[in-house]
Design a protein around this motif. Structure first.
Motif, mmCIF file in Angstrom:
data_model
loop_
_atom_site.group_PDB
_atom_site.id
_atom_site.type_symbol
_atom_site.label_atom_id
_atom_site.label_comp_id
_atom_site.label_asym_id
_atom_site.label_seq_id
_atom_site.Cartn_x
_atom_site.Cartn_y
_atom_site.Cartn_z
ATOM 1 N N ALA A 67 0.856 -1.220 0.027
ATOM 2 C CA ALA A 67 0.124 0.119 -0.146
ATOM 3 C C ALA A 67 0.926 1.328 0.053
ATOM 4 O O ALA A 67 1.985 1.119 0.481
ATOM 5 C CB ALA A 67 -0.733 -0.019 1.389
ATOM 6 N N PRO A 68 0.281 2.350 -0.553
ATOM 7 C CA PRO A 68 1.060 3.605 -0.577
ATOM 8 C C PRO A 68 0.970 4.127 0.849
ATOM 9 O O PRO A 68 0.338 3.882 1.916
ATOM 10 C CB PRO A 68 0.451 4.376 -1.561
ATOM 11 C CG PRO A 68 -1.110 4.184 -1.511
ATOM 12 C CD PRO A 68 -0.891 2.675 -1.116
ATOM 13 N N ASN A 69 2.025 5.133 1.349
ATOM 14 C CA ASN A 69 1.768 6.156 2.656
ATOM 15 C C ASN A 69 1.941 5.117 3.877
ATOM 16 O O ASN A 69 1.215 5.113 4.684
ATOM 17 C CB ASN A 69 0.571 6.746 2.755
ATOM 18 C CG ASN A 69 0.412 7.605 1.411
ATOM 19 O OD1 ASN A 69 1.432 8.213 0.984
ATOM 20 N ND2 ASN A 69 -0.696 7.650 0.863
ATOM 21 N N LEU A 70 2.977 4.227 3.830
ATOM 22 C CA LEU A 70 3.251 3.227 5.115
ATOM 23 C C LEU A 70 4.009 4.069 5.978
ATOM 24 O O LEU A 70 5.101 5.001 5.456
ATOM 25 C CB LEU A 70 3.781 1.982 4.617
ATOM 26 C CG LEU A 70 3.008 1.231 3.758
ATOM 27 C CD1 LEU A 70 3.467 0.002 3.267
ATOM 28 C CD2 LEU A 70 1.586 0.686 4.526
ATOM 29 N N ASN A 71 3.847 3.938 7.348
ATOM 30 C CA ASN A 71 4.884 4.470 8.303
ATOM 31 C C ASN A 71 6.155 3.648 8.435
ATOM 32 O O ASN A 71 6.128 2.388 7.935
ATOM 33 C CB ASN A 71 4.171 4.570 9.621
ATOM 34 C CG ASN A 71 3.488 3.407 10.368
ATOM 35 O OD1 ASN A 71 4.232 2.348 10.133
ATOM 36 N ND2 ASN A 71 2.415 3.759 10.956
ATOM 37 N N GLU A 72 6.951 3.912 9.242
ATOM 38 C CA GLU A 72 8.088 3.260 9.360
ATOM 39 C C GLU A 72 8.107 1.958 10.022
ATOM 40 O O GLU A 72 8.769 0.869 9.710
ATOM 41 C CB GLU A 72 9.349 4.407 10.363
ATOM 42 C CG GLU A 72 10.654 3.629 10.224
ATOM 43 C CD GLU A 72 11.548 4.683 11.119
ATOM 44 O OE1 GLU A 72 12.693 4.215 11.459
ATOM 45 O OE2 GLU A 72 11.217 5.746 11.039
ATOM 46 N N GLU A 73 7.237 1.854 10.862
ATOM 47 C CA GLU A 73 7.187 0.644 11.762
ATOM 48 C C GLU A 73 6.431 -0.647 10.687
ATOM 49 O O GLU A 73 6.686 -1.648 10.814
ATOM 50 C CB GLU A 73 6.097 0.776 12.832
ATOM 51 C CG GLU A 73 5.935 -0.672 13.713
ATOM 52 C CD GLU A 73 4.864 -0.442 14.761
ATOM 53 O OE1 GLU A 73 4.593 -1.190 15.379
ATOM 54 O OE2 GLU A 73 4.499 0.723 14.957
ATOM 55 N N GLN A 74 5.341 0.048 9.860
ATOM 56 C CA GLN A 74 4.895 -1.084 8.977
ATOM 57 C C GLN A 74 5.778 -1.275 7.837
ATOM 58 O O GLN A 74 5.890 -2.589 7.512
ATOM 59 C CB GLN A 74 3.956 -0.363 8.134
ATOM 60 C CG GLN A 74 2.746 0.004 9.099
ATOM 61 C CD GLN A 74 1.335 1.016 8.684
ATOM 62 O OE1 GLN A 74 1.983 1.982 7.658
ATOM 63 N NE2 GLN A 74 0.088 0.619 8.619
ATOM 64 N N ILE A 75 6.778 -0.459 7.422
ATOM 65 C CA ILE A 75 7.693 -0.984 6.512
ATOM 66 C C ILE A 75 8.883 -1.956 6.881
ATOM 67 O O ILE A 75 9.154 -2.807 6.543
ATOM 68 C CB ILE A 75 8.452 0.669 5.742
ATOM 69 C CG1 ILE A 75 7.536 1.283 5.317
ATOM 70 C CG2 ILE A 75 9.719 0.148 5.128
ATOM 71 C CD1 ILE A 75 8.208 2.707 4.903
ATOM 72 N N LEU A 76 9.072 -1.942 8.247
ATOM 73 C CA LEU A 76 10.173 -2.783 8.934
ATOM 74 C C LEU A 76 9.535 -4.094 8.863
ATOM 75 O O LEU A 76 10.306 -5.052 8.750
ATOM 76 C CB LEU A 76 10.406 -2.356 9.967
ATOM 77 C CG LEU A 76 11.573 -1.092 10.409
ATOM 78 C CD1 LEU A 76 11.538 -0.512 11.774
ATOM 79 C CD2 LEU A 76 12.855 -1.408 9.614
ATOM 80 N N LEU A 77 7.977 -3.986 9.283
ATOM 81 C CA LEU A 77 7.450 -5.330 9.513
ATOM 82 C C LEU A 77 7.399 -6.080 7.930
ATOM 83 O O LEU A 77 7.396 -7.172 7.751
ATOM 84 C CB LEU A 77 6.156 -5.304 10.139
ATOM 85 C CG LEU A 77 6.148 -5.099 11.526
ATOM 86 C CD1 LEU A 77 5.024 -4.582 12.143
ATOM 87 C CD2 LEU A 77 6.630 -6.304 12.294
ATOM 88 N N ILE A 78 7.099 -5.248 6.993
ATOM 89 C CA ILE A 78 7.076 -5.672 5.547
ATOM 90 C C ILE A 78 8.199 -6.149 5.106
ATOM 91 O O ILE A 78 8.261 -7.274 4.483
ATOM 92 C CB ILE A 78 6.380 -4.770 4.696
ATOM 93 C CG1 ILE A 78 4.746 -4.439 5.055
ATOM 94 C CG2 ILE A 78 6.623 -4.845 3.366
ATOM 95 C CD1 ILE A 78 4.316 -3.203 4.326
ATOM 96 N N GLU A 79 9.569 -5.559 5.607
ATOM 97 C CA GLU A 79 10.671 -6.172 5.215
ATOM 98 C C GLU A 79 10.948 -7.411 5.807
ATOM 99 O O GLU A 79 11.759 -8.327 5.165
ATOM 100 C CB GLU A 79 11.696 -4.940 5.533
ATOM 101 C CG GLU A 79 11.602 -3.885 4.592
ATOM 102 C CD GLU A 79 12.691 -2.756 5.195
ATOM 103 O OE1 GLU A 79 13.250 -2.909 6.219
ATOM 104 O OE2 GLU A 79 12.722 -1.760 4.284
ATOM 105 N N LYS A 80 10.508 -7.628 7.116
ATOM 106 C CA LYS A 80 10.802 -9.086 7.807
ATOM 107 C C LYS A 80 9.937 -9.978 6.957
ATOM 108 O O LYS A 80 10.681 -10.927 6.841
ATOM 109 C CB LYS A 80 10.280 -9.032 9.231
ATOM 110 C CG LYS A 80 11.394 -8.236 10.030
ATOM 111 C CD LYS A 80 10.701 -8.265 11.604
ATOM 112 C CE LYS A 80 11.725 -7.511 12.308
ATOM 113 N NZ LYS A 80 11.147 -7.519 13.912
#
Length: 283
Positions: free
Chosen positions: A184-197
């Motif tokens: 999704a667009p406009n993700l926050n830093e915490e969401q991006i870190l979990l997605i990278e995991k």
């Protein structure tokens, strides 16, 4: 916590849940459940209608989704694909009644085409300079020619059995599709870190599916020539055997090159070749 959308039923649903399980993520989902939490990862799964998922991503209701790439061509060209997943492969094709002749895309000019993918069909016809009458149908597209509703259809084709049952033949393949992971667009830093995991785990699973672990015995004088055949990550592991003058080589090969590599190894003097599946491959 991140939220991922998957199709609520069908093969894509089954394959998506299997992928999450392979990534060590356990989801307790009951029959007809629309939302479920993972037991061992900060993840919530939404089971949604396939066609609704792109808008849920745009609206920020979900942060990730596993969908067919064909859906993005139809409804989500603005969304970002972060991983191709390699399963649920199919194609979007145009089909006509078996008894009808077909010489090319120009034969579709002025014809009625029934489809659930109007944007995809219109874009394809526009590129070919052909005008046709698009009739949008939500389901059971294959029946349209048999009841006189359309001259042709455009739909997903996997095995082709549904076309065969409805006396249709595939004449044009518009595009190929597979499951993809969409962000999704406009993700926050915490969401991006979990997605990278999650993406890291998915990549480890996908690499393992495409690879095989190989063990073989070779005469010591053939170690260099055999090592050059093996497309290893860095260099093969070489261990001396109890039998003097022989060593065991351990490596990884691409499953798609299996037989070609095996033939070369045999010709180079390798013996007692053992090939094993890999569960995960982490870099």
């Amino acid at each position: 916590m991140i939220r991922i959308a998957i199709q609520k039923s069908g093969r894509l649903n089954t394959d998506s849940l299997a992928l999450l399980k392979s990534c060590g993520i356990t989801v307790d989902n009951g029959k007809d459940q629309l939302k479920a939490k993972a037991r061992n990862f900060p993840l919530e799964v939404f089971f949604l209608r396939n066609g609704d998922i792109p808008q849920y991503l745009r609206d920020g209701v979900v942060d990730l989704a596993i969908v067919g790439s064909n859906l993005l061509v139809e409804k989500g060209t603005d969304l970002e694909v972060i991983e191709s997943l390699g399963f649920s492969k199919c194609k979007v094709s145009i089909a006509i009644p078996k008894e009808n002749s077909f010489s090319g895309v120009s034969d579709l000019a002025g014809k009625k085409i029934a489809t659930s993918y109007p944007n995809t069909v219109n874009q394809f016809l526009k590129e070919k300079g052909v005008e046709a009458d698009i009739h949008v149908i939500s389901g059971s597209v294959e029946i349209a020619p048999n009841i006189g509703l359309a001259d042709a259809i455009c739909d997903i084709v996997s095995s082709g059995s549904t076309l065969f049952k409805n006396n249709l033949k595939e004449v044009i393949e518009i595009l190929t599709s597979e499951a993809v992971l969409v962000q999704a667009p406009n993700l926050n830093e915490e969401q991006i870190l979990l997605i990278e995991k999650i993406q890291f785990r998915i990549q480890a699973v996908l690499r393992a599916k495409q690879s095989r672990y190989i063990l073989l015995n070779v005469p010591n004088e053939q170690i260099d020539s055999v090592s050059k055949i093996l497309p290893v990550l860095k260099s093969p592991t070489v261990l001396p055997l109890a039998q003097e003058g022989w060593s065991s080589i351990h490596s990884v090969i691409n499953s798609g090159d299996f037989w070609e590599v095996i033939d070369q190894l045999k010709a180079a003097g390798a013996e007692d070749i053992l090939v094993c599946p890999i569960e995960k491959m982490v870099r």
